[in-house]
Design a protein around this motif. Structure first.
Motif, PDB file in Angstrom:
ATOM      1  N   GLU A   1      16.337 -46.334  10.808  1.00 12.98           N
ATOM      2  CA  GLU A   1      17.873 -46.310  11.115  1.00 12.98           C
ATOM      3  C   GLU A   1      18.569 -47.750  10.742  1.00 12.98           C
ATOM      4  OE1 GLU A   1      19.609 -43.831  14.057  1.00 12.98           O
ATOM      5  OE2 GLU A   1      18.440 -42.002  13.305  1.00 12.98           O
ATOM      6  N   LYS A   2      17.761 -48.768  11.600  1.00 14.80           N
ATOM      7  CA  LYS A   2      18.417 -50.068  11.809  1.00 14.80           C
ATOM      8  C   LYS A   2      18.744 -50.672  10.303  1.00 14.80           C
ATOM      9  CE  LYS A   2      19.165 -50.552  16.241  1.00 14.80           C
ATOM     10  NZ  LYS A   2      20.536 -50.485  16.549  1.00 14.80           N
ATOM     11  N   TRP A   3      17.409 -50.257   9.495  1.00 16.05           N
ATOM     12  CA  TRP A   3      17.490 -50.975   8.023  1.00 16.05           C
ATOM     13  C   TRP A   3      18.607 -50.356   7.262  1.00 16.05           C
ATOM     14  CZ3 TRP A   3      12.913 -50.616   4.001  1.00 16.05           C
ATOM     15  CH2 TRP A   3      13.151 -51.369   3.051  1.00 16.05           C
ATOM     16  N   ALA A   4      18.804 -49.001   7.627  1.00 22.40           N
ATOM     17  CA  ALA A   4      19.460 -48.257   6.720  1.00 22.40           C
ATOM     18  C   ALA A   4      21.180 -48.558   6.893  1.00 22.40           C
ATOM     19  CB  ALA A   4      19.471 -46.728   6.993  1.00 22.40           C
TER      20      ALA A   4
ATOM     21  N   TYR B   1      28.477 -47.602   5.862  1.00 22.00           N
ATOM     22  CA  TYR B   1      29.816 -46.803   5.868  1.00 22.00           C
ATOM     23  C   TYR B   1      29.385 -45.272   6.314  1.00 22.00           C
ATOM     24  CZ  TYR B   1      27.590 -46.282   1.177  1.00 22.00           C
ATOM     25  OH  TYR B   1      26.786 -46.262   0.116  1.00 22.00           O
ATOM     26  N   MET B   2      27.871 -45.074   6.275  1.00 20.52           N
ATOM     27  CA  MET B   2      27.368 -43.795   6.687  1.00 20.52           C
ATOM     28  C   MET B   2      26.963 -43.677   8.065  1.00 20.52           C
ATOM     29  SD  MET B   2      24.765 -42.858   3.767  1.00 20.52           S
ATOM     30  CE  MET B   2      25.209 -42.588   1.674  1.00 20.52           C
ATOM     31  N   GLU B   3      26.872 -42.405   8.600  1.00 19.55           N
ATOM     32  CA  GLU B   3      26.200 -42.330   9.984  1.00 19.55           C
ATOM     33  C   GLU B   3      24.809 -42.477   9.781  1.00 19.55           C
ATOM     34  OE1 GLU B   3      27.752 -41.137  12.618  1.00 19.55           O
ATOM     35  OE2 GLU B   3      29.606 -41.375  11.754  1.00 19.55           O
ATOM     36  N   PRO B   4      24.193 -43.121  10.837  1.00 19.02           N
ATOM     37  CA  PRO B   4      22.761 -43.505  10.791  1.00 19.02           C
ATOM     38  C   PRO B   4      21.559 -42.566  10.198  1.00 19.02           C
ATOM     39  CG  PRO B   4      23.821 -44.268  12.911  1.00 19.02           C
ATOM     40  CD  PRO B   4      24.963 -43.378  12.251  1.00 19.02           C
ATOM     41  N   LYS B   5      21.899 -41.195  10.677  1.00 14.72           N
ATOM     42  CA  LYS B   5      20.914 -40.204  10.292  1.00 14.72           C
ATOM     43  C   LYS B   5      21.103 -40.094   8.673  1.00 14.72           C
ATOM     44  CE  LYS B   5      19.980 -37.884  14.572  1.00 14.72           C
ATOM     45  NZ  LYS B   5      18.791 -38.735  14.701  1.00 14.72           N
ATOM     46  N   GLU B   6      22.369 -40.113   8.240  1.00 11.88           N
ATOM     47  CA  GLU B   6      22.562 -39.764   7.010  1.00 11.88           C
ATOM     48  C   GLU B   6      22.095 -41.105   5.967  1.00 11.88           C
ATOM     49  OE1 GLU B   6      23.876 -37.258   4.836  1.00 11.88           O
ATOM     50  OE2 GLU B   6      23.208 -36.207   6.739  1.00 11.88           O
ATOM     51  N   GLY B   7      22.429 -42.290   6.549  1.00  8.44           N
ATOM     52  CA  GLY B   7      22.048 -43.538   5.819  1.00  8.44           C
ATOM     53  C   GLY B   7      20.624 -43.422   5.747  1.00  8.44           C
ATOM     54  N   LEU B   8      19.816 -42.909   6.740  1.00 10.92           N
ATOM     55  CA  LEU B   8      18.558 -42.924   6.758  1.00 10.92           C
ATOM     56  C   LEU B   8      17.805 -42.242   5.653  1.00 10.92           C
ATOM     57  CD1 LEU B   8      15.624 -43.953   7.697  1.00 10.92           C
ATOM     58  CD2 LEU B   8      15.783 -42.162   9.570  1.00 10.92           C
ATOM     59  N   LYS B   9      18.648 -40.836   5.746  1.00  9.11           N
ATOM     60  CA  LYS B   9      18.090 -40.030   4.576  1.00  9.11           C
ATOM     61  C   LYS B   9      18.347 -40.398   3.087  1.00  9.11           C
ATOM     62  CE  LYS B   9      19.113 -35.285   3.066  1.00  9.11           C
ATOM     63  NZ  LYS B   9      20.152 -34.143   3.245  1.00  9.11           N
ATOM     64  N   GLN B  10      19.263 -41.213   2.941  1.00 11.42           N
ATOM     65  CA  GLN B  10      19.662 -41.730   1.751  1.00 11.42           C
ATOM     66  C   GLN B  10      18.648 -43.094   1.423  1.00 11.42           C
ATOM     67  OE1 GLN B  10      22.102 -40.748  -0.599  1.00 11.42           O
ATOM     68  NE2 GLN B  10      21.231 -42.150  -1.887  1.00 11.42           N
ATOM     69  N   LEU B  11      18.265 -43.554   2.504  1.00 16.45           N
ATOM     70  CA  LEU B  11      17.373 -44.630   2.210  1.00 16.45           C
ATOM     71  C   LEU B  11      16.001 -44.052   1.873  1.00 16.45           C
ATOM     72  CD1 LEU B  11      16.326 -47.588   2.230  1.00 16.45           C
ATOM     73  CD2 LEU B  11      16.246 -47.673   4.419  1.00 16.45           C
TER      74      LEU B  11
END
Length: 410
Positions: free
Chosen positions: A150-153, A159-169
């Motif tokens: 999550e930190k990397w994402a 601009y994304m919520e952490p969990k959504e950012g991690l999913k995208q990553l």
């Protein structure tokens, strides 16, 4: 259809059997963030199932590292235990393999005095210089990979919520690592074969120097007579193949230390020790960086160039097409493991002896650079032209508008 679990399991297999290529009875040394603990356990399990004798793990706790930089004395920051250094040198001498699992946490060092970070990094680099030489000369197997967190994402998708950012990553990561393929190992073998063919074509050309031309860049890089183009597929002293970096899109060689002249401008930010360095220009004369400028992170850039005498020269020139899978993502990953594989790049600092022909490396110290650092920065773009110039002065286009010229396509 593959599940997330299937892809992570295939990633584990890919790392152990293709990347580090663990051998029967071999020790595996892992350096990893505690944020990747679940994945490290998978790696350990798979390593033992495939013949590893012993797995040693050096955990990295980013929050603890921040506490140390905030509160540790100057003496403590400059201290590297002899027993730790000797342990790594002994494991390398015994033929261990070394796996580095990175999970960037860019925000972790915000507000920390950069001088403290520099002092600790320098002390560690000096202490581990002999061990690092074993890695850079490919005496032992080593692989650098990544594990999304999550930190990397947060850095990549703020601009994304952490969990959504991690999913995208993870989605981008699976694509880049070829884990969406029906058979990732076969896909990687085909990919490496393509890189090998292109390196062979460049070796056949025996270019005297390369000419990089783009907006803000007009740079000529002379190559040693015994230079050798290669990719991240290497072979250790025991004849065991391994892949240094995963992902990898580059074909690279080692330039002549005193043969770099002109000016070069970066095309992607350089992230170093938590600092972002961007919009910078380096001017070279007879190989040495004689002037630099930066609109962001100038002090950090100057800190890099003052690490040691070799930090004012380059040790690597790498060709990466602008249409690579990482470049096509249009993302900045804030780590050179990924960002360097989206763009042609140079490395400030140490030159790899593997960039010279085997059997012709005796006088390498006089022709290639030596330094305690090796820091890649990106110079490629859709506008970059790279020409190869032969001994007789004839010119052959290598990259046109950032893409391979027809002669160098698969």
């Amino acid at each position: 259809m593959k599940t997330f679990e299937n892809k992570v399991e295939e990633y584990t297999e890919l790392v152990i059997n293709v990347g580090i290529n663990i051998q029967q009875g071999q020790t595996l040394v892992i350096s990893a963030s505690i944020a990747a603990a679940d994945f490290v356990r998978r790696i350990c399990r798979y390593a033992y199932l495939n013949g590893a004798h012993f797995v040693y793990i050096k955990w990295i706790d980013e929050e603890l590292a921040r506490i140390e930089y905030e509160l540790m004395s100057e003496q403590g920051l400059g201290y590297t235990p002899d027993w730790l250094v000797k342990g790594y040198e002994e494991m390398a001498s015994d033929g261990a393999a070394f796996l580095y699992i990175i999970s960037p946490h860019l925000q972790n060092m915000e507000g920390i005095d950069p001088i403290k970070i520099e002092k600790a990094e320098y002390a560690s680099a000096i202490a581990f210089r002999s061990f690092t030489e074993k890695l850079t000369s490919m005496q032992v197997s080593w692989t650098v990979i990544a594990y999304p967190t999550e930190k990397w994402a947060e850095s990549i998708f703020p601009y994304m919520e952490p969990k959504e950012g991690l999913k995208q990553l993870w989605e981008e990561f699976f694509k880049i690592m070829k884990l969406d393929a029906e058979n990732p190992i076969a896909a990687w073998e085909q990919h490496i074969e393509g890189l090998n063919k292109r390196a062979a074509l460049l070796n056949d050309e025996r270019f005297r120097y390369l000419h990089f031309i783009s907006e803000g860049t007009d740079l000529k890089i002379e190559l040693p007579n015994n230079h050798h183009w290669l990719n991240s597929l290497e072979t250790n002293v025991n004849g065991t193949p391994f892949i240094c970096n995963m992902p990898t899109e580059e074909i690279y060689t080692t330039p002549l230390k005193t043969g770099v002249n002109g000016m070069v401008k970066n095309t992607k930010p350089l992230v170093y020790e938590g600092h972002v360095i961007d919009d910078f220009t380096l001017t070279f004369k007879y190989g040495k960086i004689v002037d630099c400028s930066a609109k962001k992170g100038l002090d950090a850039l100057k800190g890099i160039l003052n690490k040691d005498d070799g930090a004012k020269y380059i040790g690597e020139v790498a060709l990466v097409p602008h249409d690579s899978v990482i470049s096509a993502s249009n993302l900045l990953f804030y780590h050179t493991l990924f960002d360097e594989n989206a763009s042609c790049h140079l490395a400030i600092g140490h030159g790899y002896i593997s960039g010279l022909k085997e059997g012709n490396r005796v006088d390498h110290e006089s022709s290639i650079n030596s330094s305690i650092i090796h820091i890649d920065f990106m110079i490629g773009s859709e506008y970059l032209q790279v020409n190869g110039v032969r001994e007789d002065g004839t010119v052959e286009p290598i990259l046109i508008d950032g893409k391979w010229a027809a002669k160098f396509l698969d």
